[in-house]
Design an enzyme around this catalytic site. Structure first.
Site, PDB file in Angstrom:
ATOM      1  N   ASN A 158     -26.942  46.897  43.588  1.00  0.00           N
ATOM      2  CA  ASN A 158     -25.682  47.078  44.327  1.00  0.00           C
ATOM      3  C   ASN A 158     -24.564  47.695  43.492  1.00  0.00           C
ATOM      4  OD1 ASN A 158     -25.291  44.750  42.859  1.00  0.00           O
ATOM      5  ND2 ASN A 158     -24.266  43.631  44.506  1.00  0.00           N
ATOM      6  N   TYR A 159     -24.674  47.588  42.171  1.00  0.00           N
ATOM      7  CA  TYR A 159     -23.742  48.290  41.271  1.00  0.00           C
ATOM      8  C   TYR A 159     -24.560  48.835  40.090  1.00  0.00           C
ATOM      9  CZ  TYR A 159     -19.521  46.230  43.423  1.00  0.00           C
ATOM     10  OH  TYR A 159     -18.506  45.875  44.276  1.00  0.00           O
ATOM     11  N   GLY A 235     -31.270  38.773  41.783  1.00  0.00           N
ATOM     12  CA  GLY A 235     -31.664  37.697  42.684  1.00  0.00           C
ATOM     13  C   GLY A 235     -32.395  36.573  41.969  1.00  0.00           C
ATOM     14  N   GLU A 253     -26.321  36.196  36.471  1.00  0.00           N
ATOM     15  CA  GLU A 253     -25.557  36.072  37.714  1.00  0.00           C
ATOM     16  C   GLU A 253     -26.520  36.363  38.852  1.00  0.00           C
ATOM     17  OE1 GLU A 253     -23.934  36.888  40.941  1.00  0.00           O
ATOM     18  OE2 GLU A 253     -22.979  38.609  39.959  1.00  0.00           O
ATOM     19  N   ARG A 286     -23.079  42.384  48.409  1.00  0.00           N
ATOM     20  CA  ARG A 286     -22.365  42.012  47.183  1.00  0.00           C
ATOM     21  C   ARG A 286     -22.587  40.517  46.942  1.00  0.00           C
ATOM     22  NH1 ARG A 286     -17.351  41.912  48.900  1.00  0.00           N
ATOM     23  NH2 ARG A 286     -16.410  41.767  46.834  1.00  0.00           N
ATOM     24  N   CYS A 287     -22.756  40.168  45.665  1.00  0.00           N
ATOM     25  CA  CYS A 287     -22.931  38.745  45.344  1.00  0.00           C
ATOM     26  C   CYS A 287     -21.728  37.959  45.821  1.00  0.00           C
ATOM     27  CB  CYS A 287     -23.071  38.550  43.836  1.00  0.00           C
ATOM     28  SG  CYS A 287     -24.342  39.570  43.152  1.00  0.00           S
TER      29      CYS A 287
END
Ligand code: G3P
Length: 478
Positions: A158-159, A235, A253, A286-287
């Site tokens: 995602n980033y 994840g 994270e 997004r987390c």
């Protein structure tokens, strides 16, 4: 094959001896867009050997020179923002403007890290012994921070650029070497970012980027004996990595189920705007996305109405034209999201919008009257769907939030600062935002999760600390 992107090692772009390639699928067209090299175990081992050697020399390069090299990489990243953003659009379907923002944010991250590194790492401590019982003033303890060695950086899709540099820059300023394993979707953007570090003139071997089939070489990579630190964002595979890691400092994270608690005295327009931004930016991938709304039942109808008006205004389509909602990263991700929606619908939740999907594109939905027996109550969709639970008391909201296996961030909307602080104190998450959606930035703020959301803390200052160790020299006086 000339179309396959090379991997980066020894300060050069290399073709893998495996001769194999793997594909990056464009989430919008669902066809192959790029091809990547599949690196071998020998190539990986060589990378770590080179990293170790380069790191020893890099740790002795003056701090101001390390900072200078990082500033150069940041400037190059900004100069090349459009090319890199284009890769993000094609690989992860991030809206065009947000893709440019990700690259610029990354360059700013690198600049700030260089400056913060200068500040933190130039400071040491001197302790005298006679404060501890039985000691005379006969020695001095000098301590300062030293690098850990080789950092393995594993960023998520995602980033791919920003969450790479948020690991690379702190590692490098602190005198470490880095081996980066980019996410499959997002690899090409990340490799372009690595080219900026290449052009900035970092010593050969200090930075490497490896592209592998995780099923074949993932375990060998994350348990490699040369690793001195792992910085991972992603994840649940992070849990397996943590369990196998051994005596290696970890910065992990692993996602969240960020709750948005809306109290009866809240500014509902503000709350609705933040639920939209927090829940649907990058289509919920997004987390820190708002992943559950806990609204007091006295204001829930009004809040839902306001959110629904805004959902109707979201544009849905391809990332090239800056649609608000774009295709999710993969077909399997879209299938997973669909499964959560169907489960909730079948168990009696109310879908305020009609469920609609074309390929990987899922139209945004607010799912109301959600109950604890529904999967969406606890699972992280990483898609454009927001569940709403109506609560009778503040305690009920807090208790729900604390029952999640995740504990990344949360937010509370209220016009009473005392109630906000009481809720914040009771919420067991790494961060609580008062009257705003959860977010990681500004990037020097501490960023951390409790429970399955992670280990350690990020943010520029914390990452530099995490990627260094204290070293002491004690001078014994005659
Ligand atoms: O891993 C963190 C990321 O998913 C959220 O970052 O900047 O969108 O809050 P941000």
């Amino acid at each position: 094959d000339g179309d396959t992107f090379k991997y980066y090692a020894d300060g050069q772009w290399k073709r893998s001896t495996s001769g194999n390639s793997m594909t990056v699928i464009n989430p919008t067209s669902r066809s192959t867009y790029y091809k990547l090299s599949v690196c071998t175990k020998e190539e990986m081992d060589h990378m770590f050997d080179a990293a170790r050697e380069a790191q020893r020399a890099w740790a002795r390069v003056p701090l101001w020179r390390r900072a200078e090299a990082l500033h150069k990489a940041a400037a190059l990243l900004k100069q090349n923002k459009d090319v890199i953003a284009e890769c993000l659009v094609k690989e992860v379907a991030k809206p065009a403007k947000d893709s440019v923002t990700e690259v610029v944010r990354s360059a700013d991250f690198i600049d700030y890290t260089a400056e913060e590194g200068i500040r933190i790492l130039s400071e040491g401590k001197c302790l005298v012994p006679d404060s501890f019982p039985g000691n005379e003033r006969n020695k001095l303890c000098l301590s300062s921070r030293i690098p850990l060695g080789v950092v393995l950086a594993i960023p998520p899709f995602n980033y791919p650029v920003n969450l790479s540099v948020s690991k690379i820059a702190p590692a490098l300023i602190a005198g470490n070497a880095v081996v980066v394993k980019p996410p499959m979707q997002g690899s090409v953007a990340a490799l372009h970012m690595i080219q900026c570090f290449h052009l900035a003139g970092f010593p050969k071997g200090l930075i490497s980027a490896i592209t592998i089939k995780v099923a074949d070489l993932g375990d060998a990579l994350t348990t490699h004996p040369a690793i001195n630190c792992i910085s991972f964002t992603g994840g649940d595979s992070g849990i397996a990595i943590a369990k196998r890691a051994g005596m290696v400092p970890l910065q992990m994270e692993l996602g969240g189920k960020d709750a948005c608690i809306v109290l009866d005295d809240a500014d509902l327009d503000l709350a609705a705007a933040n639920i939209i931004k927090g829940g649907f930016s990058f289509s919920g991938q997004r987390c820190t996305a708002v992943k559950i709304v806990l609204a007091m039942d006295t204001i829930a109808n009004k809040l839902v109405e306001k959110v629904n008006v805004k959902v109707a205004r979201l544009s849905v389509g391809p990332p090239e034209v800056d649609s608000d909602i774009t295709p999710v990263v993969s077909e399997s991700s879209a299938d997973f999201i669909e499964g959560l929606v169907m489960d909730a619908r079948q168990k009696g939740a109310k879908l305020w919008q009609e469920y609609r999907r074309e390929g990987n594109l899922i139209w945004p939905i607010l799912i109301d009257n959600v109950r604890p027996d529904m999967r969406i109550t606890w699972e992280e969709p990483f898609g454009p769907i927001i569940p709403v639970i109506r609560i009778r008391t503040i305690e009920e909201g807090v208790q729900h939030c604390n029952s999640s296996r995740y504990g990344l961030q949360g937010c509370v909307f209220t016009n009473n600062i005392h109630r906000a602080l009481i809720v914040s104190d009771a919420m067991e998450t790494g961060t609580v935002q008062i009257n705003s959606a959860p977010a990681r930035g500004p990037d020097h703020f501490p960023f951390q999760g409790l429970r399955d959301s992670g280990i350690g803390s990020q943010g520029i200052t914390n990452s530099i600390h995490m990627m260094t160790k204290v070293k002491s020299t004690v001078i014994n006086l005659p």
